[in-house]
Design a protein around this motif. Structure first.
Motif, PDB file in Angstrom:
ATOM      1  N   PHE A  15     -60.083 -41.744  18.421  1.00 45.54           N
ATOM      2  CA  PHE A  15     -59.878 -43.046  17.800  1.00 45.54           C
ATOM      3  C   PHE A  15     -60.059 -42.916  16.280  1.00 45.54           C
ATOM      4  O   PHE A  15     -60.987 -42.233  15.817  1.00 45.54           O
ATOM      5  CB  PHE A  15     -60.879 -44.068  18.339  1.00 45.54           C
ATOM      6  CG  PHE A  15     -60.633 -44.472  19.755  1.00 45.54           C
ATOM      7  CD1 PHE A  15     -59.882 -45.603  20.047  1.00 45.54           C
ATOM      8  CD2 PHE A  15     -61.146 -43.718  20.800  1.00 45.54           C
ATOM      9  CE1 PHE A  15     -59.656 -45.978  21.367  1.00 45.54           C
ATOM     10  CE2 PHE A  15     -60.924 -44.081  22.115  1.00 45.54           C
ATOM     11  CZ  PHE A  15     -60.177 -45.212  22.405  1.00 45.54           C
ATOM     12  N   VAL A  16     -59.190 -43.575  15.537  1.00 41.86           N
ATOM     13  CA  VAL A  16     -59.301 -43.651  14.085  1.00 41.86           C
ATOM     14  C   VAL A  16     -59.643 -45.088  13.719  1.00 41.86           C
ATOM     15  O   VAL A  16     -58.966 -46.031  14.181  1.00 41.86           O
ATOM     16  CB  VAL A  16     -57.990 -43.221  13.393  1.00 41.86           C
ATOM     17  CG1 VAL A  16     -58.109 -43.373  11.880  1.00 41.86           C
ATOM     18  CG2 VAL A  16     -57.647 -41.786  13.749  1.00 41.86           C
ATOM     19  N   CYS A  17     -60.680 -45.265  12.878  1.00 39.22           N
ATOM     20  CA  CYS A  17     -61.089 -46.629  12.519  1.00 39.22           C
ATOM     21  C   CYS A  17     -61.456 -46.689  11.036  1.00 39.22           C
ATOM     22  O   CYS A  17     -61.656 -45.671  10.374  1.00 39.22           O
ATOM     23  CB  CYS A  17     -62.283 -47.072  13.366  1.00 39.22           C
ATOM     24  SG  CYS A  17     -63.812 -46.157  13.027  1.00 39.22           S
ATOM     25  N   GLY A  18     -61.538 -47.915  10.534  1.00 45.84           N
ATOM     26  CA  GLY A  18     -62.015 -48.151   9.170  1.00 45.84           C
ATOM     27  C   GLY A  18     -61.030 -47.798   8.072  1.00 45.84           C
ATOM     28  O   GLY A  18     -61.404 -47.784   6.892  1.00 45.84           O
ATOM     29  N   ALA A  19     -59.772 -47.518   8.408  1.00 44.60           N
ATOM     30  CA  ALA A  19     -58.785 -47.125   7.392  1.00 44.60           C
ATOM     31  C   ALA A  19     -58.230 -48.365   6.697  1.00 44.60           C
ATOM     32  O   ALA A  19     -57.570 -49.194   7.327  1.00 44.60           O
ATOM     33  CB  ALA A  19     -57.656 -46.326   8.026  1.00 44.60           C
ATOM     34  N   THR A  20     -58.509 -48.507   5.428  1.00 42.70           N
ATOM     35  CA  THR A  20     -58.009 -49.643   4.649  1.00 42.70           C
ATOM     36  C   THR A  20     -57.440 -49.124   3.328  1.00 42.70           C
ATOM     37  O   THR A  20     -57.559 -47.946   2.999  1.00 42.70           O
ATOM     38  CB  THR A  20     -59.125 -50.653   4.365  1.00 42.70           C
ATOM     39  OG1 THR A  20     -60.189 -49.986   3.667  1.00 42.70           O
ATOM     40  CG2 THR A  20     -59.677 -51.234   5.662  1.00 42.70           C
ATOM     41  N   GLY A  21     -56.859 -50.019   2.564  1.00 40.75           N
ATOM     42  CA  GLY A  21     -56.401 -49.675   1.217  1.00 40.75           C
ATOM     43  C   GLY A  21     -55.416 -48.526   1.183  1.00 40.75           C
ATOM     44  O   GLY A  21     -54.425 -48.489   1.939  1.00 40.75           O
ATOM     45  N   LEU A  22     -55.684 -47.534   0.321  1.00 39.29           N
ATOM     46  CA  LEU A  22     -54.767 -46.424   0.119  1.00 39.29           C
ATOM     47  C   LEU A  22     -54.608 -45.564   1.363  1.00 39.29           C
ATOM     48  O   LEU A  22     -53.529 -45.029   1.623  1.00 39.29           O
ATOM     49  CB  LEU A  22     -55.263 -45.559  -1.052  1.00 39.29           C
ATOM     50  CG  LEU A  22     -55.281 -46.217  -2.430  1.00 39.29           C
ATOM     51  CD1 LEU A  22     -55.907 -45.284  -3.463  1.00 39.29           C
ATOM     52  CD2 LEU A  22     -53.865 -46.602  -2.858  1.00 39.29           C
TER      53      LEU A  22
END
Length: 635
Positions: A593-600
């Motif tokens: 699982f990939v999480c917390g990816a925001t912005g760039l």
């Protein structure tokens, strides 16, 4: 102009008030309000005990207790805050010298430049007048059109060494006149560098590379010019000098040694009280020439020199030699740009001004075009002459232009006198210049420097001396780039933290990175979940390291979480490495699982079309992901 805030200077470390004669504030009333002030001198003479202030190359920190007027950031030094409890007056610009001071600075610099221009012209293989024309035309147009007001341009040691190699190359082909076409084309390239705003990139050459290059240039000058001091003909390369050493030592001309020694000793040991009015190099030139002329010594001289002003010539670019011409011109352009911009930094530190890199490259380019058209060597910013100009009062382009005009007047009537100048006399002056080019401070610190930096410096030095100057710089920059990527990758991987139910609760990961709810969820996973937390930026250098670190976890744990909550940026290589990890997880029957990816980071995923292949939305929070993957039984 804007001031960088990269450095923060502690103003309280500046010397206390009381040294009013050195205070940069001219108004007596404002001086009385000055509570702290730095002497405004170059680093070597700065009395500040603050290392950060000294590292800024020029300490300009001045604090005013309660004076009227507006202040700009530049009045308080690099990154220094404006004083509180009252506004401040701006420190007077150090460019505010009078025209008379600029003229005096230009005349003084011309006197210093005269012997050096002759010496560099002879060393280049194009003759003494080529050196003078380079000083005249490069100096004038670079001053008028360039971006460093107080800088003096002319032939320099590095440019002379490269020019000598180019002269030897084209002379072997019977096309020596094409050297001037190379100089013109180099000027065109420099203008393009300026127009394309590449000046800031030219300055990014690492110190080990510039140190090795400059020291290599110094070695070349020393190893080739000693031949002229013993009465032989100087060579254009160190290899040729080594081959000619046996013959030269077997046929030493004692009279030439005496002349070379006179000029060298005068240049080195002229008392400062005298050198303020007449530079040691000029005294050495006059003393050596007078000794040889009146003593009727049997030494090699410059010979007959054409009188009058040069006639402009059109460049020629034979098709069969075009690749060689372009490559040679590119070498001169890049080296001239680096040399000039480094000197611009020195000028900034002395004047308190800020140069315009792009404008400086354009001015240098125009100067080299005109110089090549009139038969002059390629020039660049000359550090020693620039320092002399500033100390003599030069602050504006008028000083550089005056320097060129004075040299032009000298050239008009110089021919019948210059023919008697001994080559050994000029070689003695060049030996001093070669020694000054050596980066001795950096070499002296070799034992304290990282072994990688010393290795790169040594490689660049040896390649400069024995292989090729531009190849040396290219290899040095490449090596430093690889080392930088390696070091950066190590930092990135150190910011990759693994958290499992077995992680010590007193560790940084538990104490600082996780909330109480997240800590509880991790404890209840009972060894079935591994969470990798990435901090900062992740780029291609760390992509392979990320794979090596996470693949074993994919095989050991049922579920792996890649937490990007604290990841600021990620390039496409690192993002594709995550996609590869997802494929490997599917292959071994595990969940990633990939999480917390925001912005760039989220933008990078979207651009690569990775969002749909993820098990959940990439911006899902860390806590929500933990709740989703921890089994109901564990909860």
């Amino acid at each position: 102009m804007p001031v960088s805030s990269a450095l923060s200077i502690d103003l309280t470390s500046c010397p206390p008030a009381g040294l009013q004669r050195s205070c940069p504030v001219r108004s007596p009333a404002r001086r009385s309000n000055c509570t702290r002030q730095c002497l405004g001198r170059p680093v070597l003479h700065c009395r500040s005990s603050n290392p950060t202030a000294k590292y800024s190359r020029f300490c300009k920190s001045v604090v005013y207790a309660a004076a009227g007027g507006a202040a700009s950031p530049g009045d308080f030094g690099v990154g220094a805050p404006a004083p509180q409890g009252g506004s401040s007056v701006p420190a007077p610009s150090k460019r505010s010298g009078s025209p008379l001071q600029d003229v005096f600075g230009g005349v003084t610099t011309a006197v210093v430049a005269l012997p050096l221009a002759l010496a560099f012209g002879v060393a280049s293989g194009l003759g003494p007048l080529a050196g003078l024309y380079g000083s005249i035309f490069c100096g004038f147009f670079a001053a008028v059109l360039g971006g460093t007001p107080a800088q003096i341009t002319g032939p320099t040691g590095p440019m002379t060494v490269v020019t000598a190699a180019i002269v030897a190359r084209f002379a072997a082909l019977g096309q020596k006149e094409l050297v001037f076409s190379v100089v013109i084309l180099a000027g065109v390239f420099q203008i393009l560098l300026g127009i394309l705003k590449l000046g800031s990139y030219v300055r990014l050459v690492p110190r080990p590379v510039t140190s090795g290059f400059m020291s290599g240039v110094g070695v070349i000058i020393l190893s080739t010019q000693w031949l002229a001091v013993v009465g032989s003909v100087p060579t254009s390369s160190t290899w040729a000098a080594i081959q000619a050493a046996g013959t030269a030592l077997a046929n030493i001309n004692q009279q030439a040694v005496a002349i070379g020694s006179i000029s060298l000793l005068c240049a080195l040991y002229t008392p400062k009280a005298i050198a303020k009015f007449v530079p040691g190099s000029l005294i050495g030139l006059l003393a050596g020439t007078a000794t040889a002329y009146f003593g009727k010594l049997n030494v090699l001289t410059l010979g007959q020199i054409p009188a009058g002003l040069p006639v402009p010539r059109m460049p020629s670019f034979p098709v069969e030699l075009l690749p060689t011409i372009v490559a040679s011109a590119l070498v001169l352009a890049l080296l001239g740009g680096i040399d000039s911009l480094l000197t611009s930094l020195v000028a900034d530190s002395l004047t308190g001004d800020f140069h315009d890199s792009e404008k400086e490259l354009v001015g240098q380019g125009v100067g080299n075009i005109v110089s090549g058209a009139f038969g002059g060597v390629a020039g660049a910013g000359a550090t020693v002459r620039t320092v002399v100009n500033v100390r003599a009062g030069g602050r504006t382009p008028l000083s550089g232009a005056t320097h060129s005009v004075v040299l032009l007047c000298i050239v008009a009537g110089l021919g019948r006198f210059a023919q008697h100048i001994p080559q050994a006399c000029l070689a003695g002056l060049l030996l001093k210049s070669g020694w000054e080019v050596l980066d001795l401070p950096y070499l002296a610190r070799a034992r304290q420097l990282p072994i990688e930096s010393v290795f790169v410096m040594a490689v660049v030095l040896l390649m400069t001396v024995f292989v090729d100057l531009i190849a040396a710089v290219a290899v040095g920059v490449s090596l430093m780039s690889v080392l930088y990527v390696k070091d950066t990758a190590e930092v990135m991987m150190n910011n990759c933290n693994l958290v499992t139910s077995e992680t010590d609760e007193g560790s940084k990961e538990f104490r600082q990175l996780l909330s109480p709810e997240e800590k509880d969820l991790v404890r209840r996973s009972h060894g079935t979940v591994a969470m990798f937390m990435l901090e900062g930026s992740f780029a291609f250098g760390a992509a392979n390291g990320l794979l090596r670190k996470m693949v074993p976890a994919l095989e050991r744990f049922d579920t792996t979480i890649l937490d990007l909550t604290d990841t600021d940026d990620m390039d496409d290589t690192a993002a594709l490495a995550i996609e590869e990890l997802m494929q490997q997880a599917d292959t071994v029957g595990r969940r990633l699982f990939v999480c917390g990816a925001t912005g760039l980071v989220q933008q990078t995923f979207a651009q690569l079309g990775m969002t749909k292949s993820l098990r959940q939305a990439p911006d899902t929070t860390r806590e929500a992901t933990l709740r989703a993957v921890v089994t109901p039984a564990a909860v």
